[in-house]
Design an enzyme around this catalytic site. Structure first.
Site, PDB file in Angstrom:
ATOM      1  N   GLY A  99      -4.964  47.248  28.802  1.00  0.00           N
ATOM      2  CA  GLY A  99      -5.825  46.087  28.588  1.00  0.00           C
ATOM      3  C   GLY A  99      -5.023  44.815  28.410  1.00  0.00           C
TER       4      GLY A  99
ATOM      5  N   TYR B  79     -20.960  50.459  21.013  1.00  0.00           N
ATOM      6  CA  TYR B  79     -19.588  50.073  20.687  1.00  0.00           C
ATOM      7  C   TYR B  79     -19.139  50.761  19.400  1.00  0.00           C
ATOM      8  CZ  TYR B  79     -15.609  46.920  19.852  1.00  0.00           C
ATOM      9  OH  TYR B  79     -14.355  46.398  19.636  1.00  0.00           O
TER      10      TYR B  79
ATOM     11  N   SER C 262     -12.189  49.196  15.437  1.00  0.00           N
ATOM     12  CA  SER C 262     -12.987  48.052  14.989  1.00  0.00           C
ATOM     13  C   SER C 262     -13.665  48.401  13.672  1.00  0.00           C
ATOM     14  CB  SER C 262     -14.052  47.716  16.035  1.00  0.00           C
ATOM     15  OG  SER C 262     -15.008  46.803  15.524  1.00  0.00           O
TER      16      SER C 262
END
Length: 247
Positions: free
Chosen positions: A17, A153, A140
């Site tokens: 990424g 997510y 996260s």
């Protein structure tokens, strides 16, 4: 004597990424810390921009779609050995649970969960991780701090957290380490594309430290986990949220 336990000099680090956001910032900061980098992403022009931004030499970019077995094999074959891996690739498609469909759920899981899991599997199978290698996974606070419309997510990041603990156990024979970084909001292009910017500003005002993180600040944490300074740290879920979950 110029001693720096946080130096990455002599280490080869793979970053996924790396064409934007946290991945790009991590690549740049790791290069500044002395690492030789293998960076990967799907966007050729943007990945090339990252490559050109890296100080130092001995860096290379590999265009690969890690949602496919072919892409994972291509990347694996391009690596001789690596001392560290930072798994940054991610996507977020927000939707109320009643509006989730299989296609979008598959996309989120392909990028956020299946790709890093299968890439690590490939690196282990082909013995690409050096002894004492460090794996850093971007998770996260969404994994445990619920927010409406963030179900897909959050589920993907919760799975990453659980997977990282098992991986930490399974690479102990290599004396390897695995740690997760769990940021709250970070000032990236993904955040800027969020449709409800008024909501974002309201959330920003609620952060005890008064702002969101900069991508470089997440990169600094990754450098710590990649460096010899963290040789006794593994299985960690490291929160970076500006104090947000204190409230």
């Amino acid at each position: 004597m110029n001693y720096n336990p946080f130096s990455l000099s002599g280490k080869t680090i793979l970053i996924t990424g790396a064409s934007s956001g946290i991945g790009k910032a991590t690549a740049i900061e790791c290069a500044k810390a002395g690492a030789s980098l293998i960076i990967t992403g799907r966007d050729t022009p943007r990945l090339q921009q990252t490559l050109e931004s890296l100080p130092g030499e001995n860096h290379k970019a590999v265009i690969a779609d890690l949602t496919s077995d072919t892409g994972i094999q291509l990347l694996t074959d391009s690596i001789e050995k690596t001392d560290g891996v930072v798994l940054c690739a991610g996507v977020n498609d927000k939707a109320l649970i009643k509006n989730i469909n299989r296609e979008v759920l598959q996309k989120v899981m392909d990028i956020n969960l299946y790709s890093p899991v299968l890439l690590i599997r490939s690196l282990l199978k082909h013995k690409k991780l050096q002894k004492y290698a460090s794996v850093v996974m971007l998770s996260s606070i969404s994994a445990y701090y619920p927010a409406i419309s963030n179900g897909m997510y959050a589920a993907s990041k919760g799975a990453i957290n659980s997977f990282s603990k098992i991986l930490a156990l399974e690479i102990l024979p290599l004396k390897g380490r695995v740690n997760c970084i769990q940021p709250a909001f970070v000032e990236t292009d993904m955040l800027k594309k969020y449709t409800l910017q008024e909501e974002i500003e309201k959330i920003r005002s609620e952060y005890p430290l008064g702002r969101f993180a900069q991508p470089e600040e997440i990169a600094y944490a990754a450098i710590y986990f990649l460096s010899d300074a963290s040789q006794w740290v593994t299985g960690n879920l490291f929160i970076m949220d500006g104090g947000f979950t204190l409230r």
